[in-house]
Design a protein around this motif. Structure first.
Motif, PDB file in Angstrom:
ATOM      1  N   ARG A  29       0.779  -1.235   0.000  1.00 21.82           N
ATOM      2  CA  ARG A  29       0.000   0.000   0.000  1.00 21.82           C
ATOM      3  C   ARG A  29       0.815   1.291   0.000  1.00 21.82           C
ATOM      4  NH1 ARG A  29      -5.080   0.171  -1.172  1.00 21.82           N
ATOM      5  NH2 ARG A  29      -5.239   1.942   0.199  1.00 21.82           N
ATOM      6  N   LEU A  30       2.025   1.256   0.542  1.00 18.43           N
ATOM      7  CA  LEU A  30       2.782   2.504   0.671  1.00 18.43           C
ATOM      8  C   LEU A  30       3.323   2.942  -0.687  1.00 18.43           C
ATOM      9  CD1 LEU A  30       4.507   1.817   4.066  1.00 18.43           C
ATOM     10  CD2 LEU A  30       2.677   3.409   3.590  1.00 18.43           C
ATOM     11  N   PRO A  31       3.438   4.253  -0.904  1.00 21.19           N
ATOM     12  CA  PRO A  31       3.670   4.760  -2.251  1.00 21.19           C
ATOM     13  C   PRO A  31       5.115   4.738  -2.754  1.00 21.19           C
ATOM     14  CG  PRO A  31       3.409   6.587  -0.731  1.00 21.19           C
ATOM     15  CD  PRO A  31       3.163   5.324   0.042  1.00 21.19           C
ATOM     16  N   ASP A  32       6.092   4.920  -1.896  1.00 21.81           N
ATOM     17  CA  ASP A  32       7.447   5.079  -2.408  1.00 21.81           C
ATOM     18  C   ASP A  32       8.421   4.142  -1.696  1.00 21.81           C
ATOM     19  OD1 ASP A  32       7.285   6.362  -0.010  1.00 21.81           O
ATOM     20  OD2 ASP A  32       8.381   8.139  -0.604  1.00 21.81           O
ATOM     21  N   LEU A  33       9.639   4.099  -2.211  1.00 21.54           N
ATOM     22  CA  LEU A  33      10.638   3.159  -1.725  1.00 21.54           C
ATOM     23  C   LEU A  33      11.016   3.353  -0.261  1.00 21.54           C
ATOM     24  CD1 LEU A  33      12.577   0.840  -2.673  1.00 21.54           C
ATOM     25  CD2 LEU A  33      14.287   2.631  -2.774  1.00 21.54           C
ATOM     26  N   ARG A  36       8.324   1.910   1.870  1.00 19.33           N
ATOM     27  CA  ARG A  36       8.263   0.451   1.738  1.00 19.33           C
ATOM     28  C   ARG A  36       9.418  -0.224   2.456  1.00 19.33           C
ATOM     29  NH1 ARG A  36       6.382  -0.211  -4.528  1.00 19.33           N
ATOM     30  NH2 ARG A  36       4.275   0.534  -4.182  1.00 19.33           N
ATOM     31  N   LEU A  37      10.565   0.413   2.484  1.00 17.46           N
ATOM     32  CA  LEU A  37      11.688  -0.157   3.228  1.00 17.46           C
ATOM     33  C   LEU A  37      11.372  -0.221   4.716  1.00 17.46           C
ATOM     34  CD1 LEU A  37      14.821   1.425   1.526  1.00 17.46           C
ATOM     35  CD2 LEU A  37      14.106  -0.951   1.484  1.00 17.46           C
ATOM     36  N   GLN A  38      10.707   0.795   5.233  1.00 12.67           N
ATOM     37  CA  GLN A  38      10.315   0.782   6.647  1.00 12.67           C
ATOM     38  C   GLN A  38       9.313  -0.334   6.917  1.00 12.67           C
ATOM     39  OE1 GLN A  38      11.434   2.708   9.195  1.00 12.67           O
ATOM     40  NE2 GLN A  38      12.911   3.560   7.784  1.00 12.67           N
ATOM     41  N   ALA A  39       8.343  -0.474   6.002  1.00  7.55           N
ATOM     42  CA  ALA A  39       7.326  -1.510   6.192  1.00  7.55           C
ATOM     43  C   ALA A  39       7.899  -2.905   6.012  1.00  7.55           C
ATOM     44  CB  ALA A  39       6.180  -1.298   5.203  1.00  7.55           C
ATOM     45  N   GLY A  40       8.954  -3.009   5.237  1.00 10.19           N
ATOM     46  CA  GLY A  40       9.541  -4.319   5.008  1.00 10.19           C
ATOM     47  C   GLY A  40      10.496  -4.776   6.082  1.00 10.19           C
ATOM     48  N   THR A  41      11.015  -3.852   6.876  1.00  9.44           N
ATOM     49  CA  THR A  41      12.018  -4.258   7.857  1.00  9.44           C
ATOM     50  C   THR A  41      11.497  -4.243   9.290  1.00  9.44           C
ATOM     51  OG1 THR A  41      12.861  -1.988   7.902  1.00  9.44           O
ATOM     52  CG2 THR A  41      13.978  -3.545   6.461  1.00  9.44           C
ATOM     53  N   LYS A  42      10.914  -3.159   9.718  1.00  4.59           N
ATOM     54  CA  LYS A  42      10.552  -3.037  11.136  1.00  4.59           C
ATOM     55  C   LYS A  42       9.443  -4.004  11.570  1.00  4.59           C
ATOM     56  CE  LYS A  42      12.398   1.502  11.709  1.00  4.59           C
ATOM     57  NZ  LYS A  42      12.224   2.843  12.190  1.00  4.59           N
ATOM     58  N   PRO A  43       8.278  -4.023  10.909  1.00  8.52           N
ATOM     59  CA  PRO A  43       7.252  -4.972  11.375  1.00  8.52           C
ATOM     60  C   PRO A  43       7.649  -6.426  11.146  1.00  8.52           C
ATOM     61  CG  PRO A  43       6.288  -3.365   9.889  1.00  8.52           C
ATOM     62  CD  PRO A  43       7.753  -3.154   9.874  1.00  8.52           C
ATOM     63  N   GLN A  44       8.400  -6.684  10.073  1.00  9.68           N
ATOM     64  CA  GLN A  44       8.811  -8.065   9.814  1.00  9.68           C
ATOM     65  C   GLN A  44       9.765  -8.561  10.889  1.00  9.68           C
ATOM     66  OE1 GLN A  44       7.423  -9.910   7.581  1.00  9.68           O
ATOM     67  NE2 GLN A  44       6.304  -8.286   6.556  1.00  9.68           N
ATOM     68  N   THR A  45      10.714  -7.711  11.279  1.00 11.11           N
ATOM     69  CA  THR A  45      11.665  -8.104  12.323  1.00 11.11           C
ATOM     70  C   THR A  45      10.948  -8.320  13.648  1.00 11.11           C
ATOM     71  OG1 THR A  45      13.397  -6.837  11.216  1.00 11.11           O
ATOM     72  CG2 THR A  45      13.780  -7.430  13.505  1.00 11.11           C
ATOM     73  N   LEU A  46      10.048  -7.409  13.993  1.00 14.32           N
ATOM     74  CA  LEU A  46       9.266  -7.571  15.221  1.00 14.32           C
ATOM     75  C   LEU A  46       8.417  -8.834  15.158  1.00 14.32           C
ATOM     76  CD1 LEU A  46       8.258  -6.454  17.960  1.00 14.32           C
ATOM     77  CD2 LEU A  46       6.466  -5.292  16.653  1.00 14.32           C
TER      78      LEU A  46
END
Length: 125
Positions: A29-33, A36-46
């Protein structure tokens, strides 16, 4: 006591799965890179950490050393890979620099860097 550990394990596993699901939705859903990097790393790691903790509680920490190593490896590699992807997108021009509020990497790479202006919106006639 066993029922309490089962409940704690279930709560941790569900919280971890929810965090991973929200991270995946953020990637879509997020628009830019950078977002998306934040969404791909922080919630996944948690999410991975919570799932492994729930697994450890369920297994009564029999193989805790393996789970701890997996958590440490995840915490070390995820931010590094995110940094590498962001820098490569920046240096290849894939990342739109006019959408950045502050361009700190531009200073380090020899560009003008500094504050950048937000994109101008078209004015109605």
């Amino acid at each position: 006591m066993n029922d309490a550990l089962d409940l704690l394990s279930a709560v941790l596993l569900l919280a971890g799965a929810t965090s991973c699901l929200l991270g995946a939705l953020g990637l879509l859903r997020l628009p830019d890179l950078p977002a998306r990097l934040q969404a791909g790393t922080k919630p996944q790691t948690l999410g991975v950490m919570l799932i492994l903790l729930g697994t450890g509680v369920r297994l009564e920490f029999v193989s805790a050393s393996t789970l701890i190593l997996v958590v440490l490896f995840q915490m070390l590699t995820s931010p590094v890979i995110s940094q590498i992807v962001g820098r490569s997108a920046y240096s290849t021009g894939t990342l739109r620099r006019d959408t950045l509020i502050v361009d700190e990497l531009g200073k380090r790479m020899g560009g003008d860097g500094g504050e950048s202006r937000p994109p101008e919106r078209p004015r109605p006639p």
